[in-house]
Design an enzyme around this catalytic site. Sequence first.
Site, short mmCIF file in Angstrom:
data_model
loop_
_atom_site.label_atom_id
_atom_site.label_comp_id
_atom_site.label_asym_id
_atom_site.label_seq_id
_atom_site.Cartn_x
_atom_site.Cartn_y
_atom_site.Cartn_z
CE LYS A 1 23.45 13.82 0.53
NZ LYS A 1 22.09 13.29 0.71
CB VAL B 1 8.74 18.23 -12.20
CG1 VAL B 1 7.66 18.92 -11.38
CG2 VAL B 1 9.11 19.10 -13.41
N GLY B 2 12.04 16.71 -11.34
CA GLY B 2 13.01 15.72 -11.80
C GLY B 2 12.77 14.37 -11.18
#
Length: 364
Positions: free
Chosen positions: A91, A192-193
Site C-alpha cells: 500500500k 456513500v461515495g
Amino acid sequence: MTDVTGAPADVLHTLFHSDQGGHEQVVLCQDRASGLKAVIAIHSTALGPALGGTRFYPYASEQEAVADALNLARGMSYKNAMAGLDHGGGKAVIIGDPEQIKSEELLLAYGRFVASLGGRYVTACDVGTYVADMDVVARECRWTTGRSPENGGAGDSSVLTAFGVFQGMRASAQHLWGDPTLRGRKVGVAGVGKVGHHLVDHLRADGAEVVITDVRADSVRRILDRHPSGVTAVADTEALIRTEGLDIYAPCALGGALNDDSVPVLTARIVCGAANNQLAHPGVEKDLADRGILYAPDYVVNAGGVIQVADELHGFDFDRCKAKASKIFDTTLAIFARAKQDGIPPAAAADRIAEQRMAEARRR
C-alpha cells in the site's frame, strides 16, 4: 523519542518487533519540487508482486501516515490471499490534502518512485485517488492499474468492490437467516461515495430498505435524488448505528468504525461493509461475537476491486472479473463455517485461512 535515523521509535518497533509488523520493505519518498511526501509499504511478496492502492490523505503527522501504510499493506496481503490472487500485499499513502496539493507534477514524481521498485509493488486507486490520477502515474510507471479504458485499464474498481460487498451481505444473510435475499431488510450504509453509492443501487434492486449518512451533503443528495423511495438519510454515523430495526451495518468510509464506543450501541445483527481496517483494535471481533453480531471480515468482502485491478495486468475482461468477485459469496460462507468449526470469530478464521495460503506459498 526517535532512533538514530530520526524516525519515531515506535514506528520502527511496529515494523520490526510487533505482530502487526513483519513487512519486507518500507520506502519513504520525497520530491521537494512537487511537494510529494509518500510512504510505500510492502508487507509480503510470498504470493507474487505486492498489489494495493494509493491513498491520498491529509494525515495529522508523518508518523500517522507510516502507521496507516503499514496497516493497509498488511491488510492487502490477507485480502489478496483470500481473493485467490497471485499477489502479495502493499500500500502507498501520499501525505496531504488532495484538493490542495494534488498536481500532475506530484503524481509523475510518485510514479517514478513506484517504478524504482521494479515491479515489487503494483499500485492502484484508493481514497483520494482516481482513474485519471492513475493515468498520470502510468506515464512514469508501467506497474500501475486502475487506469481508464482509453489508456489500457479497467476503469473504476469501485463497481466490483460494491458488488463483492453485496455478495458478502447475501452470504451473511444466508448464514444468519437462512436466505440470501435482502428484501425487507434494513441496511445502514455509512459513506456513500465511490463504493457506497454503487452498494445502495444493489441493495435497492434487491428490495432492501436503506438508511445512509455521509460527511458530504452532496453525496447524500445524489443518493436521495437517485432513489426517491426506499432510502432515508440520518445526520451522522452515531445516529446510523443506533437506528431502530437496523439489520445490517455497512461501514464504507475510513477504518476504525468498529470500536469500544460503537460496538456496544450497534443495533444491527450483521456488519458487512467496504471500508478497510474496520476493527479499531484486536479484541473488537470478540466484542462483536459476544453481542451476537455477525462480522463479515472487511478484507474478504471488499476484494472485488483488487480482483478487478489484478485482472488488468493480464488483459482486462469485466465478465471474468465479475465471475471471480461473485465467489466472495462462497468464500464468506466458508469463513463462517471455519469460525464455527474452530470456535473463533470470523475475523480470526479468515486470518487463519489467509496465513495458511501464504505459508504454503513460502514453502514452495
